[in-house]
Design an enzyme around this catalytic site. Structure first.
Site, PDB file in Angstrom:
ATOM      1  N   THR A 105    -100.304 -41.404 -15.109  1.00  0.00           N
ATOM      2  CA  THR A 105    -100.848 -40.343 -15.352  1.00  0.00           C
ATOM      3  C   THR A 105    -100.297 -39.038 -14.949  1.00  0.00           C
ATOM      4  OG1 THR A 105    -101.869 -40.607 -12.963  1.00  0.00           O
ATOM      5  CG2 THR A 105    -103.335 -41.661 -14.833  1.00  0.00           C
TER       6      THR A 105
HETATM    7  N1  ASP Z   1     -97.209 -41.998 -10.187  1.00  0.00           N
HETATM    8  C1  ASP Z   1     -98.102 -42.758 -11.184  1.00  0.00           C
HETATM    9  C2  ASP Z   1     -97.283 -42.269 -12.714  1.00  0.00           C
HETATM   10  O1  ASP Z   1     -97.705 -41.329 -13.120  1.00  0.00           O
HETATM   11  C3  ASP Z   1     -99.392 -42.281 -11.274  1.00  0.00           C
HETATM   12  C4  ASP Z   1    -100.351 -42.989 -12.300  1.00  0.00           C
HETATM   13  O2  ASP Z   1    -100.087 -43.508 -13.255  1.00  0.00           O
HETATM   14  O3  ASP Z   1    -101.650 -42.574 -11.945  1.00  0.00           O
HETATM   15  O4  ASP Z   1     -96.688 -43.172 -13.304  1.00  0.00           O
END
Ligand code: ASP
Length: 350
Positions: A105
């Site tokens: 995300t």
């Molecule tokens: N750190 C993770 C990513 O961006 C956070 C997520 O996926 O929610 O890979």
């Protein structure tokens, strides 16, 4: 709330390509913090079998993982291009009804916006999704987010690139991650007004080694040398996130001279606003006019993610100078609103 209109008729059978790139969705913690892992195929298959049972929709799917799955904080300028190449080859081979990209995300809105430009003109929806809590963990949102992505394809979302997350489907050129403690992690931060007939970009030859593009946010106390360093590093161009209608600390005229020198070297500078409402108007304040006279381009109401994606894409396809300026300020996919600048106050003459 759904941010994008879908037609009411749902398909009872869909074919989808699922591409897993990493992110919290599939992470594990071996004692040193969450990390991405490969080999999610059987869990995805089980999740899809459950989706079929619960939604009465048959799913034919092709599952692929990127060779190196990442925490999306590690996404680089190439990440979206590599994903786009996989999406295109899947479409050519299998003609799926849609593509689901499972992604972290943190940079989903950046990569999603870049995918929108890379994949403009494709005829099926590309839906990015992910999770705040990994698949299989208590309270995980991985399955419900994948369900939303699949349902949006079954509901025949219009072609384009979207983010399916929490309760909503967001156009990636207007989306931004706004929460790391809420299932609704994303917001459509700006009005989405894609042109009815997207303008055709000029015929170009993609550059082999494009100079990189960057993003810089101004702040009280910002030293012009810092901006100068950014502009020398990101020779492809810089998105400059300014205050309000497009202002920044002038330091006498030092900041503007740094911008003038960069545009004279051929480095485009695109001014956007850190506000969530309103648009850049470089005519309004003296610092804005000075930036405009130094060659800066007004980036309207583009989000930082979309502005960076669009600048990187246009530079990569070989545009520069007035042509780059023209396309940066033209609404290609709904990344810019069609509204003229609206002033909360009338212009004053002094
Ligand atoms: N750190 C993770 C990513 O961006 C956070 C997520 O996926 O929610 O890979």
């Amino acid at each position: 709330m759904t941010s994008i209109a879908t037609v009411p008729h749902r398909l009872s059978q869909i074919s989808v390509d699922i591409l897993y790139t990493g992110g919290t969705f599939g992470m594990v913690d071996h004692g040193d913090g969450l990390r991405p892992r490969r080999g999610l195929g059987s869990e995805i298959a089980n999740t899809i079998a459950r989706f079929e049972r619960e939604n009465g929709i048959a799913v034919r799917f092709d599952y692929t993982e990127l060779e190196q799955v990442i925490d999306s904080a590690d996404a680089g300028p190439d990440t979206a291009r590599r994903i786009a190449a996989q999406v295109r080859s899947g479409i050519a081979e299998r003609q799926p009804d849609g593509i689901v990209v499972v992604h972290g995300t943190d940079t989903m809105a950046y990569v999603g916006a870049r995918l929108a430009f890379e994949l403009h003109g494709i005829e099926v929806p590309v839906v990015l999704t992910g999770a705040q809590i990994p698949l299989g963990f208590p309270g995980s949102d991985a399955r419900s987010n994948l369900t939303l992505a699949l349902n949006s394809i079954a509901a025949q979302a219009v072609p384009g690139t979207f983010i399916a997350f929490g309760e909503s489907l967001h156009p990636s050129v207007r989306a931004s991650k706004r929460a790391c403690d809420d299932y609704d992690g994303f917001a459509t931060v700006r009005e989405y007004t894609p042109p009815t007939a997207p303008p055709r970009l000029p015929e170009t030859r993609p550059r082999i080694d494009s100079p990189s593009v960057g993003l810089f946010t101004v702040f009280p106390g910002m030293h012009p040398d810092l901006l100068d360093t950014a502009l020398r590093h990101y020779q492809g161009g810089l998105v400059l996130e300014c205050y309000g209608s497009g202002t920044l600390p002038l330091h006498g005229s030092a900041t503007v001279e740094v911008i003038r020198a960069a545009t004279a070297r051929g480095t485009p500078v695109v001014v956007i606003t850190h506000c969530d409402s309103g648009t850049v108007d470089l005519d309004r304040y003296q610092p804005g006019r000075a930036m405009r006279d130094a060659g800066a381009i007004g980036g309207g109401d583009m989000t930082r993610e979309a502005a960076l994606a669009k600048l990187g894409y246009l530079v990569d396809i070989g545009l520069s100078g007035s042509e780059l300026r023209r396309w940066m300020t033209t609404n290609l996919l709904g990344e810019l609103s069609n509204h003229p600048v609206t002033q909360p106050f009338p212009h004053t003459s002094n």
